[in-house]
Design a protein around this motif. Structure first.
Motif, PDB file in Angstrom:
ATOM      1  N   ASP A 163       0.864  -1.082  -0.004  1.00 12.60           N
ATOM      2  CA  ASP A 163       0.075   0.429  -0.096  1.00 12.60           C
ATOM      3  C   ASP A 163       1.142   1.328  -0.291  1.00 12.60           C
ATOM      4  O   ASP A 163       0.680   2.192   0.192  1.00 12.60           O
ATOM      5  N   GLY A 164       1.805   1.218   0.223  1.00 10.39           N
ATOM      6  CA  GLY A 164       3.317   2.085  -0.184  1.00 10.39           C
ATOM      7  C   GLY A 164       4.020   2.079  -0.753  1.00 10.39           C
ATOM      8  O   GLY A 164       3.400   2.310  -1.986  1.00 10.39           O
ATOM      9  N   ASP A 165       5.225   1.854  -1.292  1.00  5.81           N
ATOM     10  CA  ASP A 165       6.119   2.261  -2.297  1.00  5.81           C
ATOM     11  C   ASP A 165       6.819   0.890  -3.282  1.00  5.81           C
ATOM     12  O   ASP A 165       6.054   0.910  -4.256  1.00  5.81           O
ATOM     13  N   ASN A 166       5.010  -0.333  -2.345  1.00  6.71           N
ATOM     14  CA  ASN A 166       5.321  -1.322  -3.130  1.00  6.71           C
ATOM     15  C   ASN A 166       7.114  -1.874  -4.176  1.00  6.71           C
ATOM     16  O   ASN A 166       6.548  -2.340  -5.119  1.00  6.71           O
ATOM     17  N   GLN A 167       8.084  -1.936  -2.704  1.00  3.95           N
ATOM     18  CA  GLN A 167       9.159  -2.198  -3.977  1.00  3.95           C
ATOM     19  C   GLN A 167       9.704  -3.038  -3.222  1.00  3.95           C
ATOM     20  O   GLN A 167      10.097  -3.996  -3.705  1.00  3.95           O
ATOM     21  N   LYS A 168       9.394  -3.981  -1.979  1.00  7.60           N
ATOM     22  CA  LYS A 168      10.067  -4.941  -1.265  1.00  7.60           C
ATOM     23  C   LYS A 168       9.452  -6.645  -1.972  1.00  7.60           C
ATOM     24  O   LYS A 168       8.449  -6.759  -2.213  1.00  7.60           O
ATOM     25  N   THR A 169      10.531  -6.958  -1.965  1.00  6.50           N
ATOM     26  CA  THR A 169       9.490  -9.178  -2.416  1.00  6.50           C
ATOM     27  C   THR A 169       9.870  -9.942  -0.115  1.00  6.50           C
ATOM     28  O   THR A 169      11.816  -8.957   0.282  1.00  6.50           O
ATOM     29  N   PHE A 170       9.113 -10.230  -0.385  1.00  5.64           N
ATOM     30  CA  PHE A 170       9.686 -10.971   1.391  1.00  5.64           C
ATOM     31  C   PHE A 170       9.498 -12.404   1.011  1.00  5.64           C
ATOM     32  O   PHE A 170       8.540 -12.964  -0.048  1.00  5.64           O
ATOM     33  N   SER A 215       5.612  -3.331  -8.411  1.00  8.33           N
ATOM     34  CA  SER A 215       5.659  -2.049  -9.231  1.00  8.33           C
ATOM     35  C   SER A 215       6.025  -2.725 -10.216  1.00  8.33           C
ATOM     36  O   SER A 215       5.604  -2.296 -11.730  1.00  8.33           O
ATOM     37  N   GLU A 216       7.007  -3.409 -10.438  1.00  9.69           N
ATOM     38  CA  GLU A 216       8.122  -4.658 -11.954  1.00  9.69           C
ATOM     39  C   GLU A 216       7.596  -5.818 -11.835  1.00  9.69           C
ATOM     40  O   GLU A 216       7.833  -6.359 -13.381  1.00  9.69           O
ATOM     41  N   GLY A 217       6.361  -6.149 -11.458  1.00 10.91           N
ATOM     42  CA  GLY A 217       5.287  -7.206 -12.013  1.00 10.91           C
ATOM     43  C   GLY A 217       5.879  -8.404 -11.385  1.00 10.91           C
ATOM     44  O   GLY A 217       5.543  -9.444 -11.597  1.00 10.91           O
ATOM     45  N   ARG A 218       6.607  -8.418 -10.351  1.00 10.79           N
ATOM     46  CA  ARG A 218       7.103  -9.849 -10.019  1.00 10.79           C
ATOM     47  C   ARG A 218       7.088 -10.206  -8.213  1.00 10.79           C
ATOM     48  O   ARG A 218       5.776  -8.989  -7.485  1.00 10.79           O
ATOM     49  N   PRO A 219       6.131 -11.143  -8.082  1.00 10.05           N
ATOM     50  CA  PRO A 219       5.499 -11.711  -6.949  1.00 10.05           C
ATOM     51  C   PRO A 219       5.960 -11.125  -6.113  1.00 10.05           C
ATOM     52  O   PRO A 219       7.665 -10.903  -5.460  1.00 10.05           O
ATOM     53  N   LYS A 220       5.401 -10.978  -5.000  1.00 12.66           N
ATOM     54  CA  LYS A 220       5.447 -10.011  -3.763  1.00 12.66           C
ATOM     55  C   LYS A 220       6.108 -11.073  -3.020  1.00 12.66           C
ATOM     56  O   LYS A 220       6.897 -10.724  -1.713  1.00 12.66           O
ATOM     57  N   LEU A 221       5.672 -12.453  -2.859  1.00 10.55           N
ATOM     58  CA  LEU A 221       5.987 -13.300  -1.205  1.00 10.55           C
ATOM     59  C   LEU A 221       5.601 -14.369  -2.448  1.00 10.55           C
ATOM     60  O   LEU A 221       5.599 -14.539  -3.319  1.00 10.55           O
ATOM     61  N   TRP A 222       7.879 -15.300  -1.675  1.00 14.60           N
ATOM     62  CA  TRP A 222       7.485 -16.445  -1.862  1.00 14.60           C
ATOM     63  C   TRP A 222       7.355 -17.298  -0.555  1.00 14.60           C
ATOM     64  O   TRP A 222       7.947 -16.984   0.440  1.00 14.60           O
TER      65      TRP A 222
END
Length: 738
Positions: free
Chosen positions: A249-256, A289-296
């Motif tokens: 909901d913020g920068d939407n840059q991180k992946t977990f 934002s680059e289209g990569r899944p955020k959670l693995w």
């Protein structure tokens, strides 16, 4: 009877955690009050859709005729749901005990857990250049894929109706409970003791220590330590989803990444907890934002297999589940020992000199305790330290000082023989064209320092990593985590690695290799500790018993910095007082198992048919192997023989669970019968310090599965009650302070 069952990818997770009766296959009805799912019937096809399903969604298409050819269609459907999840989200592997076999676009698995059936279920990936998964064939046994082909008539009919099904008006069935053959509301049906939505947990359900952990920022590593039942996994799940959604909901840059040691923990428990916290499954759909899944979500071995592309290369790891893989390794170790004992080149020069490993040269071979010591030495020392016969590492192994937790190898000949066993074990793996868990991790570690990964790390590395059951990972495995981070994740040289663990639950010594340093500073910066002490799952009497077990750990002289990680049990029960743990003794093993299962069956009746709340957990691997095959109790138990079998608990109605403590770690039962707490497994003169610690850990782990009633059972045929009980347990002095 419909021709096809068509399931949208967005509906798979809900179906995967549902309770399915065999009658569901008649019409595939969905209860009218089901939130998030709908059923549409169109042109002899049944479509199970989710609110988020759309025209470009991927679908699992099942030729319904195949369900009439299997003995347990509900079990087969459960495997189809899981296979669809694995193939669509690409963050998990099919369980190894399903014996998956791939060739081109086709793969097959066993249809069920049945030990008598060899039937295989066949899938076609990307059928007819679509993204759909087609389940098209059941065969009595394994067959060459080149001789089979799908019935595309069923597939074409199903695909042609997808758009019509998506726009069709749903006709709701009558709201009559029990007529549908499926129960979709019990997301927490495995006895996790975990309910409530994410906002409820974050705003009001977390205790002070859990909130301290959940609100930590991403500036450095944090280790979450707590006894069984203190809510470590729950706190990890809440923090993971809360931080994930905050970033989305913020920068939407991180992946977990949420990484576990056990495949079942990742895919049957963690995903289930996430579904309870957020039934909308938003966590499945989020991308950066680059289209990569955020959670693995998955095991470290799933991740290694995925990044190393083993499937594409035609290579097969022994397993992608940590516990299951260690058990498979035991079989190969036994074969290696048998060959060593019969080989004159080894037997003649070493037989007279060895002391601790002399049983290798006896006709019956090493007993269970010694075999487990050898397996532990291979996994936690030889594989972990990459020891090789004839290399400098092997020479150092012959002379190095041994830690107290390691198995005793008092003579040089014992160590030389251990190297021979290890060499033969590796040769056994290679002869079967398999590679072990530690070999896979060793290769993965080298890949993560390669030039290729240097280039990919920024785009494929993670920003935040959660590791549950950290106590099961060995030193080499924990050295990998820091290289999985994207460079941007570092804050002043520290990385956000969140670890949950309880060393006392580990039945492996892998966590002890290299001491506590890898907990405090696992190459990601000095970690901060949060300790959970409030026990929510067990009564004060059971917590008192756990404290007494824990008191035996210091006596094992696990010296040095590990002492603080194994310090006295500090759990305090938040439950009301209950029954004092009981001790039962029987003359014969057969009398023990008959009476315990009969009582467990009566207990399931008392608990109104909730068989999954009653567990018979065996302390002895040898006795468990006998009981799991026993026809006399077969109709009254559901066997859980690995953590991959946890989904079978959904079908434990008036049956109790038969398992071992390590296979049900993380779960809770109203009543636990901990059987074969026998003198035979403790009062052995050659029992090593490491074996004693592992025995106590199994006892601690098994007892901590009980919420309200704990029965400790022994057999005089195996020496009677273990001496450890007389020193630990005082039936008349329950913990009244809690």
């Amino acid at each position: 009877m419909p021709k096809a069952l068509v399931i949208a990818e967005e509906a798979l997770v809900s179906l995967n955690v549902s309770l399915i009766d065999e009658t569901w296959t008649e019409n595939f009805e969905i209860p009218a009050n089901t939130v998030g799912l709908r059923r549409v019937e169109f042109d002899d096809c049944i479509y199970i859709l989710a609110e988020a399903s759309k025209e470009d969604s991927r679908f699992v298409i099942v030729d319904v005729d195949i369900l009439a050819k299997v003995e347990f269609p509900a079990d087969t459907l459960s495997r189809i749901f899981r296979a669809g999840i694995c193939k669509f989200d690409r963050t998990s592997a099919l369980p190894t005990n399903w014996q998956p076999f791939h060739e081109g676009p086709i793969f097959s698995i066993y249809v069920s857990n049945s030990r008598t059936s060899r039937q295989r279920l066949h899938f076609y990936q990307r059928a007819k250049d679509t993204e759909h998964l087609f389940v098209f064939l059941v065969t009595p046994d394994a067959v060459p894929f080149r001789g089979i082909s799908p019935n595309y008539g069923v597939f074409d009919r199903a695909v042609s109706g997808i758009l019509d099904a998506l726009v069709a008006e749903v006709v709701a069935p009558a709201e009559t409970f029990g007529e549908f053959g499926i129960l979709l509301s019990e997301h927490d049906g495995l006895g996790l003791g975990f309910d409530g939505l994410l906002n409820e947990w974050y705003n009001s359900k977390l205790n002070t220590a859990q909130r301290d952990f959940v609100t930590r920022d991403h500036s450095g590593p944090v280790r979450l330590r707590g006894a069984a039942g203190t809510g470590k996994t729950q706190a990890m799940a809440v923090k993971c989803l809360w931080d994930l959604y905050t970033d989305a909901d913020g920068d939407n840059q991180k992946t977990f990444a949420f990484i576990t040691h056990s495949s079942a923990l990742a895919h049957d428990v963690v995903r289930r907890l996430f579904l309870v916290l957020d039934p909308t499954q938003r966590w499945e759909k989020l991308t950066t934002s680059e289209g990569r899944p955020k959670l693995w979500i998955g095991t470290l071995y799933d991740l290694a297999q995925e990044r190393m592309s083993y499937e594409r290369k035609g290579l097969t790891p022994l397993s992608t589940d940590g516990l299951e893989g260690r058990e498979f390794q035991m079989d190969f170790i036994q074969d290696a020992i048998s060959k060593i004992g019969k080989n004159p080149r080894h037997a003649l020069p070493l037989r007279a000199k060895v002391k601790n490993l002399s049983a290798v040269f006896t006709p019956e071979g090493p007993g269970p305790s010694l075999l487990q010591d050898i397996a532990n030495e291979i996994a936690c020392v030889l594989d972990a330290d990459r020891v090789r016969k004839g290399h400098d590492s092997g020479k150092n192994y012959l002379t190095a000082r041994r830690e107290s937790w390691q198995m005793p190898l008092e003579t040089r000949a014992d160590r030389e023989l251990m190297l021979e066993i290890y060499d033969a074990y590796r040769a056994e793996l290679q002869s079967h064209k398999l590679f072990g868990m530690d070999q896979m991790i060793s290769d993965f570690e080298r890949y993560l320092v390669s030039h290729e990964w240097d280039h990919l790390r920024e785009t494929q590395g993670f920003d935040v990593i959660f590791v549950d059951e950290y106590h099961y990972f060995n030193r080499i495995e924990t050295m990998i985590f820091h290289n999985l981070f994207a460079p941007r994740a570092a804050v002043n040289g520290s990385l956000p690695l969140f670890m949950a663990y309880d060393l006392k639950q580990s039945i492996s010594d892998g966590a002890l290799n290299a001491g506590a340093a890898r907990f405090r500073n696992p190459k990601v910066g000095e970690s901060k500790q949060v300790e959970l002490q409030q026990v929510y799952r067990s009564t004060g009497e059971i917590v008192s018993f756990l404290r007494q077990i824990d008191g035996a750990f210091p006596a094992l002289n696990l010296e040095g910095e590990l002492a603080s990680e194994l310090e006295q049990y500090s759990g305090k029960s938040e439950r009301e007082l209950g029954a004092v743990p009981e001790i039962w003794e029987f003359d014969k093993n057969i009398e023990l198992i008959d009476k315990v299962v009969a009582d467990a069956k009566a207990e399931t009746v008392r608990l109104q048919g909730r068989g999954r709340q009653v567990a018979v957990l065996c302390m002895s691997m040898d006795m468990f192997r006998i009981y799991r095959e026993a026809g006399r109790i077969k109709e009254n138990v559901v066997r859980v023989e690995s953590r991959e079998d946890l989904d079978q608990l959904r079908y434990a109605k008036r049956k109790c669970v038969l398992s071992m403590p390590e296979y049900v770690a993380g779960l809770q039962f109203e009543t636990v019968y901990l059987i074969h707490v026998d003198a035979a497994d403790w009062a052995t003169h050659d029992l090593s310090v490491g074996a004693k610690r592992r025995y106590l850990s199994r006892l601690y782990l098994g007892a901590s599965r009980a919420a309200n009633r704990l029965i400790l059972v022994s057999s005089h045929e195996r020496g009677g009650a273990s001496p450890i009980l007389s020193g630990l347990y005082q039936a008349n002095s329950p913990d009244r302070e809690n």
